[in-house]
Design a protein around this motif. Structure first.
Motif, PDB file in Angstrom:
ATOM      1  N   ALA A   1       6.128   3.519 -13.692  1.00  0.00           N
ATOM      2  CA  ALA A   1       6.974   2.515 -14.358  1.00  0.00           C
ATOM      3  C   ALA A   1       7.442   1.480 -13.351  1.00  0.00           C
ATOM      4  CB  ALA A   1       8.184   3.179 -15.016  1.00  0.00           C
ATOM      5  N   MET A   2       7.781   0.295 -13.865  1.00  0.00           N
ATOM      6  CA  MET A   2       8.395  -0.750 -13.041  1.00  0.00           C
ATOM      7  C   MET A   2       9.732  -1.147 -13.643  1.00  0.00           C
ATOM      8  SD  MET A   2       5.857  -3.583 -11.435  1.00  0.00           S
ATOM      9  CE  MET A   2       5.732  -4.469 -12.966  1.00  0.00           C
ATOM     10  N   PHE A   3      10.720  -1.277 -12.794  1.00  0.00           N
ATOM     11  CA  PHE A   3      12.043  -1.724 -13.210  1.00  0.00           C
ATOM     12  C   PHE A   3      12.324  -3.045 -12.501  1.00  0.00           C
ATOM     13  CE2 PHE A   3      11.993   2.855 -13.821  1.00  0.00           C
ATOM     14  CZ  PHE A   3      12.434   2.953 -15.130  1.00  0.00           C
ATOM     15  N   ILE A   4      12.514  -4.107 -13.299  1.00  0.00           N
ATOM     16  CA  ILE A   4      12.594  -5.458 -12.771  1.00  0.00           C
ATOM     17  C   ILE A   4      14.033  -5.968 -12.843  1.00  0.00           C
ATOM     18  CG2 ILE A   4      11.630  -7.781 -12.901  1.00  0.00           C
ATOM     19  CD1 ILE A   4       9.547  -5.494 -12.510  1.00  0.00           C
ATOM     20  N   PHE A   5      14.520  -6.459 -11.708  1.00  0.00           N
ATOM     21  CA  PHE A   5      15.864  -7.025 -11.607  1.00  0.00           C
ATOM     22  C   PHE A   5      15.732  -8.435 -11.035  1.00  0.00           C
ATOM     23  CE2 PHE A   5      15.814  -2.488 -10.907  1.00  0.00           C
ATOM     24  CZ  PHE A   5      16.861  -1.981 -11.652  1.00  0.00           C
ATOM     25  N   GLY A   6      16.458  -9.396 -11.613  1.00  0.00           N
ATOM     26  CA  GLY A   6      16.339 -10.718 -11.040  1.00  0.00           C
ATOM     27  C   GLY A   6      16.848 -11.831 -11.925  1.00  0.00           C
TER      28      GLY A   6
ATOM     29  N   GLY B   1      20.938   5.451  -5.060  1.00  0.00           N
ATOM     30  CA  GLY B   1      21.738   6.586  -5.507  1.00  0.00           C
ATOM     31  C   GLY B   1      21.407   7.033  -6.917  1.00  0.00           C
ATOM     32  N   LEU B   2      20.894   6.100  -7.738  1.00  0.00           N
ATOM     33  CA  LEU B   2      20.514   6.434  -9.115  1.00  0.00           C
ATOM     34  C   LEU B   2      19.108   7.021  -9.197  1.00  0.00           C
ATOM     35  CD1 LEU B   2      22.027   3.301 -10.899  1.00  0.00           C
ATOM     36  CD2 LEU B   2      22.748   5.687 -11.236  1.00  0.00           C
ATOM     37  N   GLY B   3      18.404   7.025  -8.074  1.00  0.00           N
ATOM     38  CA  GLY B   3      17.118   7.713  -8.049  1.00  0.00           C
ATOM     39  C   GLY B   3      15.902   6.897  -7.668  1.00  0.00           C
ATOM     40  N   LEU B   4      16.022   5.563  -7.610  1.00  0.00           N
ATOM     41  CA  LEU B   4      14.863   4.746  -7.232  1.00  0.00           C
ATOM     42  C   LEU B   4      14.586   4.878  -5.739  1.00  0.00           C
ATOM     43  CD1 LEU B   4      15.610   1.539  -9.331  1.00  0.00           C
ATOM     44  CD2 LEU B   4      13.849   3.261  -9.780  1.00  0.00           C
ATOM     45  N   ARG B   5      13.302   4.822  -5.382  1.00  0.00           N
ATOM     46  CA  ARG B   5      12.913   4.988  -3.983  1.00  0.00           C
ATOM     47  C   ARG B   5      11.968   3.899  -3.483  1.00  0.00           C
ATOM     48  NH1 ARG B   5      16.687   7.539  -4.339  1.00  0.00           N
ATOM     49  NH2 ARG B   5      17.125   9.715  -3.773  1.00  0.00           N
ATOM     50  N   LYS B   6      11.241   3.243  -4.375  1.00  0.00           N
ATOM     51  CA  LYS B   6      10.259   2.237  -3.978  1.00  0.00           C
ATOM     52  C   LYS B   6      10.734   0.857  -4.423  1.00  0.00           C
ATOM     53  CE  LYS B   6       6.383   5.466  -4.309  1.00  0.00           C
ATOM     54  NZ  LYS B   6       5.047   5.722  -4.894  1.00  0.00           N
TER      55      LYS B   6
ATOM     56  N   LEU C   1      11.571   8.606 -11.386  1.00  0.00           N
ATOM     57  CA  LEU C   1      12.234   7.478 -10.749  1.00  0.00           C
ATOM     58  C   LEU C   1      11.761   7.304  -9.306  1.00  0.00           C
ATOM     59  CD1 LEU C   1      15.885   7.947 -12.067  1.00  0.00           C
ATOM     60  CD2 LEU C   1      14.185   6.282 -12.845  1.00  0.00           C
ATOM     61  N   GLY C   2      11.523   8.401  -8.624  1.00  0.00           N
ATOM     62  CA  GLY C   2      11.081   8.334  -7.240  1.00  0.00           C
ATOM     63  C   GLY C   2       9.710   7.696  -7.083  1.00  0.00           C
ATOM     64  N   LYS C   3       8.860   7.836  -8.093  1.00  0.00           N
ATOM     65  CA  LYS C   3       7.521   7.249  -8.041  1.00  0.00           C
ATOM     66  C   LYS C   3       7.467   5.851  -8.638  1.00  0.00           C
ATOM     67  CE  LYS C   3       4.878  11.580  -8.119  1.00  0.00           C
ATOM     68  NZ  LYS C   3       3.902  12.397  -8.889  1.00  0.00           N
ATOM     69  N   SER C   4       8.493   5.468  -9.382  1.00  0.00           N
ATOM     70  CA  SER C   4       8.522   4.154 -10.015  1.00  0.00           C
ATOM     71  C   SER C   4       8.788   3.060  -8.991  1.00  0.00           C
ATOM     72  CB  SER C   4       9.613   4.121 -11.098  1.00  0.00           C
ATOM     73  OG  SER C   4       9.314   5.028 -12.145  1.00  0.00           O
TER      74      SER C   4
ATOM     75  N   VAL D   1       0.836  -1.202   0.000  1.00  0.00           N
ATOM     76  CA  VAL D   1       0.000   0.000   0.000  1.00  0.00           C
ATOM     77  C   VAL D   1       0.871   1.251   0.000  1.00  0.00           C
ATOM     78  CG1 VAL D   1      -1.601   1.360   1.393  1.00  0.00           C
ATOM     79  CG2 VAL D   1      -2.020  -1.072   1.052  1.00  0.00           C
ATOM     80  N   ALA D   2       1.947   1.213   0.797  1.00  0.00           N
ATOM     81  CA  ALA D   2       2.854   2.365   0.851  1.00  0.00           C
ATOM     82  C   ALA D   2       3.535   2.595  -0.488  1.00  0.00           C
ATOM     83  CB  ALA D   2       3.898   2.146   1.952  1.00  0.00           C
ATOM     84  N   ILE D   3       3.981   1.513  -1.113  1.00  0.00           N
ATOM     85  CA  ILE D   3       4.689   1.633  -2.384  1.00  0.00           C
ATOM     86  C   ILE D   3       3.777   2.156  -3.481  1.00  0.00           C
ATOM     87  CG2 ILE D   3       5.703   0.243  -4.244  1.00  0.00           C
ATOM     88  CD1 ILE D   3       7.150  -1.364  -2.149  1.00  0.00           C
ATOM     89  N   ALA D   4       2.535   1.683  -3.503  1.00  0.00           N
ATOM     90  CA  ALA D   4       1.620   2.031  -4.591  1.00  0.00           C
ATOM     91  C   ALA D   4       0.633   3.132  -4.211  1.00  0.00           C
ATOM     92  CB  ALA D   4       0.864   0.784  -5.037  1.00  0.00           C
ATOM     93  N   SER D   5       0.911   3.862  -3.117  1.00  0.00           N
ATOM     94  CA  SER D   5      -0.032   4.876  -2.653  1.00  0.00           C
ATOM     95  C   SER D   5      -0.181   6.017  -3.649  1.00  0.00           C
ATOM     96  CB  SER D   5       0.412   5.419  -1.280  1.00  0.00           C
ATOM     97  OG  SER D   5       1.714   5.953  -1.371  1.00  0.00           O
ATOM     98  N   THR D   6       0.839   6.312  -4.407  1.00  0.00           N
ATOM     99  CA  THR D   6       0.728   7.264  -5.515  1.00  0.00           C
ATOM    100  C   THR D   6       0.912   6.473  -6.799  1.00  0.00           C
ATOM    101  OG1 THR D   6       3.099   7.730  -5.388  1.00  0.00           O
ATOM    102  CG2 THR D   6       1.637   9.205  -4.172  1.00  0.00           C
ATOM    103  N   ARG D   7       0.394   6.978  -7.903  1.00  0.00           N
ATOM    104  CA  ARG D   7       0.436   6.225  -9.145  1.00  0.00           C
ATOM    105  C   ARG D   7       1.874   5.892  -9.524  1.00  0.00           C
ATOM    106  NH1 ARG D   7       1.267   6.205 -14.370  1.00  0.00           N
ATOM    107  NH2 ARG D   7      -0.054   4.906 -15.678  1.00  0.00           N
ATOM    108  N   VAL D   8       2.100   4.623  -9.819  1.00  0.00           N
ATOM    109  CA  VAL D   8       3.421   4.150 -10.224  1.00  0.00           C
ATOM    110  C   VAL D   8       3.533   4.294 -11.737  1.00  0.00           C
ATOM    111  CG1 VAL D   8       4.939   2.147 -10.345  1.00  0.00           C
ATOM    112  CG2 VAL D   8       3.567   2.550  -8.285  1.00  0.00           C
TER     113      VAL D   8
END
Length: 280
Positions: free
Chosen positions: A17-22, A197-202, A145-148, A8-15
């Motif tokens: 974009a998604m960046f997937i690592f794995g 550091g590159l800008g991602l927050r969620k 990036l902060g909202k993604s 809920v916290a992560i998606a509380s504002t409209r996302v």
């Protein structure tokens, strides 16, 4: 299982974009473009997917495909696809690579793959492209990036394609299971800090599932028929517990929102209560 409050916290504002690592659990075709034997761009993979075999290691959608649908986003395309450029970057990118691990050497017997460190470097390339070719500079890029959302699924290969393969890798000789888990967590933490550091927050960080129950391990003869390999499952506790604690630590960073996905409990529930999920 993921903390409901965390999502809920992560998606509380409209996302946006998604960046997937794995690894193969969330790959969509990066290894199609690499010299690797870890590929799934052929049938029966994709037999239930409307795009057919794409490089996903499953019959249908991955869980990040479903997550993208829930967020109203397109499926993030593979980073290595030459068509992943320009406006296609605006919905996110998938960097996941089958056989990849937190450690660079993990999975090397399969050939080329994007390790966690390389995936972070690839994301840095995407950020540069967003800034230069898409023209998203300054505050706009930071806001985007902060909202993604970043989804990371790592660790399984570091065990099944490294630590549990003593004939090829020396890690089990050099580290006890707790020491190896801490090695993984320290390397993981460095790359997570780099992404911040590159800008991602969620961030959504998935733990490791019960690897002792996968066919690869059950066929090893180390457990009775129809039973999981208990010692393999037991050694994962240090990593999963440590990753959960790492999430709590990283949430102290300004503006950060990290959630832990308890994959072990989720898969364990499916195995223990199959009827609940439509299996008999």
């Amino acid at each position: 299982m993921v903390s409901r409050l965390g999502l809920v916290a992560i998606a509380s504002t409209r996302v946006p974009a998604m960046f997937i690592f794995g690894d193969s659990l969330v790959e969509v075709g990066n290894n199609n473009y690499l010299s690797s034997i870890a590929k799934s761009n052929y049938f029966p993979y994709g037999v239930d997917f409307n795009r057919g075999p794409t490089g996903r290691f499953c019959n249908g959608k991955t869980f990040v495909d479903i997550l993208a649908e829930l967020l109203g986003l397109p499926y993030p395309p593979a980073f290595a696809d030459p068509n992943t450029a320009g406006a296609r970057l605006l919905g996110g990118v998938n960097y996941a690579s089958a056989a990849a691990g937190i450690l660079d050497e993990t999975g090397q017997h399969y050939g080329q793959r994007y390790s966690l460190r390389q995936q972070v470097a690839n994301f840095e390339t995407t950020v540069y492209q967003l800034r230069t070719t898409v023209g998203m500079g300054g505050g706009n890029l930071s806001n985007f990036l902060g909202k993604s959302m970043a989804v990371l699924v790592f660790g399984s290969n570091d065990y099944i394609n490294n630590y549990l393969m003593p004939a090829i890798y020396s890690s089990s000789y050099n580290y006890s299971p707790p020491q190896f888990a801490n090695l993984l967590l320290n390397n993981y933490a460095r790359q997570l800090v780099a992404l911040y550091g590159l800008g991602l927050r969620k961030f959504l960080l998935a733990g490791i599932g019960p690897l002792g129950c996968i066919p690869n391990q059950r066929a090893s003869g180390q457990s009775p028929p129809d039973r999981c390999v208990d010692y393999v499952n037991e050694m994962l506790g240090t990593f999963n517990e440590g990753l959960h604690s790492l999430v709590d630590q990283l949430n102290r960073q300004p503006g950060a929102m990290y959630a832990f996905g308890n994959t072990y409990a989720a898969v364990g529930d499916i195995l223990n209560n199959p009827a609940t999920y439509g299996n008999v």
